[in-house]
Design a protein around this motif. Structure first.
Motif, mmCIF file in Angstrom:
data_model
loop_
_atom_site.group_PDB
_atom_site.id
_atom_site.type_symbol
_atom_site.label_atom_id
_atom_site.label_comp_id
_atom_site.label_asym_id
_atom_site.label_seq_id
_atom_site.Cartn_x
_atom_site.Cartn_y
_atom_site.Cartn_z
ATOM 1 N N ALA A 1 0.939 -1.330 0.138
ATOM 2 C CA ALA A 1 0.093 -0.407 0.115
ATOM 3 C C ALA A 1 0.935 1.065 0.121
ATOM 4 N N LYS A 2 0.225 1.918 -0.323
ATOM 5 C CA LYS A 2 1.056 3.353 -0.465
ATOM 6 C C LYS A 2 1.240 4.383 1.020
ATOM 7 N N ASP A 3 2.551 4.513 1.474
ATOM 8 C CA ASP A 3 3.694 5.228 2.550
ATOM 9 C C ASP A 3 2.322 6.523 3.117
ATOM 10 N N PRO A 4 1.136 6.442 3.272
ATOM 11 C CA PRO A 4 1.002 7.614 4.182
ATOM 12 C C PRO A 4 0.781 8.818 4.053
ATOM 13 N N HIS A 5 2.638 8.561 4.308
ATOM 14 C CA HIS A 5 3.766 10.359 4.681
ATOM 15 C C HIS A 5 4.089 10.305 3.818
ATOM 16 N N ASP A 6 4.190 9.324 2.509
ATOM 17 C CA ASP A 6 4.949 9.687 1.174
ATOM 18 C C ASP A 6 4.153 9.036 0.466
ATOM 19 N N PRO A 7 3.879 8.899 -0.242
ATOM 20 C CA PRO A 7 2.664 8.465 -1.787
ATOM 21 C C PRO A 7 3.996 7.686 -2.532
ATOM 22 N N SER A 8 4.380 8.616 -2.720
ATOM 23 C CA SER A 8 5.673 8.448 -3.421
ATOM 24 C C SER A 8 6.358 6.968 -3.370
#
Length: 255
Positions: free
Chosen positions: A174-181
């Motif tokens: 899943a995408k990191d909620p703090h860093d979408p990259s």
């Protein structure tokens, strides 16, 4: 007093790994109705003696105190006492501390006040234990072959695995909620590998019974205290009405 403090500190040491839960999984709510269920407390006592007392002592609890949850002295002697013959003895273990440290890396802590030693993350110590005992899973990279969601890198193996069966944890990207990259691995549930002796619902109920006993053991008088508290509040309510009417009668002729 020193022994009690030492026991509490040891309990805190065992649960220090639960600090990870502050940023991890949410604790499930322990079903508090179990605390007033005598049959649940008795089953919890049986589970504690059979699965916990092999390594963990309860040095500040005497066997005969279980008479407070409806067990007779004969029942305690016949079904719950394996390490002593005196019903007035405390709940000790035969495990040598030196061997325990060598085998497990630390001496298993005393469990007398374990349910009172950890609270936080929006829950109680009972909530933590209820979650902890239900989130074990197989992990071949760990020394014991087990890991735990509520206590990552736990040192204690899953002693109730025969009842629950063996599971593995499934993760998804899943995408990191703090860093979408960036992507992170997120827990996506358990997959049952081998069945246990109990169904999932029956296992959860058994764990709740065990946690209820651990909670009761930390304060055996708590159910009595609650009952007395209810009667005290009822008495105060009735006395308030009487005092209110007496006050009105006393002042009715005063201008």
């Amino acid at each position: 007093m020193k022994k009690l403090i030492a026991s509490l500190l040891a309990s805190l040491a065992l649960l220090s790994g639960a600090q990870a839960a502050e940023g991890g999984i949410a604790w499930d709510k322990f079903p508090t109705e179990k605390m007033s269920d005598v049959a649940a407390l008795q089953n919890g006592a049986k589970l504690f003696v059979n699965y916990c007392l092999n390594c963990h002592a309860a040095a500040f609890m005497r066997y005969n105190r279980m008479q407070d949850i409806g067990l007779t002295e004969d029942q305690i002697k016949s079904n719950l006492m394996f390490a002593t013959e005196k019903v007035g003895d405390t709940m000790q273990v035969a495990l040598n501390p030196k061997n325990a440290k060598e085998w497990f890396g630390a001496v298993p802590p005393d469990l007398t006040v374990i349910a009172r030693s950890r609270a936080g993350h929006g829950g109680t110590g009972a909530d933590y234990l209820y979650t902890y005992l239900r989130t074990y899973f197989r992990d071949g990279t760990k020394a014991t072959g087990w890991d735990n969601l509520a206590f990552p890198n736990v040192g204690m193996p899953h002693v109730l695995w025969e009842l629950q069966g063996q599971r593995v944890a499934k993760y998804e990207e899943a995408k990191d909620p703090h860093d979408p990259s960036k992507t992170v691995h997120r827990f996506a549930g358990f997959e049952q590998v081998t069945p246990g002796k109990l169904s999932p619902q029956a296992y959860d109920s058994a764990v709740a019974d065990l946690v209820a006993y651990l909670q009761w053991m930390g304060e055996p008088a708590q159910n009595q205290r609650v009952r007395v508290g209810v009667w005290v509040l009822l008495f105060l309510a009735a006395f308030f009405v009487i005092a209110w009417r007496l006050n009105a009668a006393y002042w009715k002729d005063v201008k």
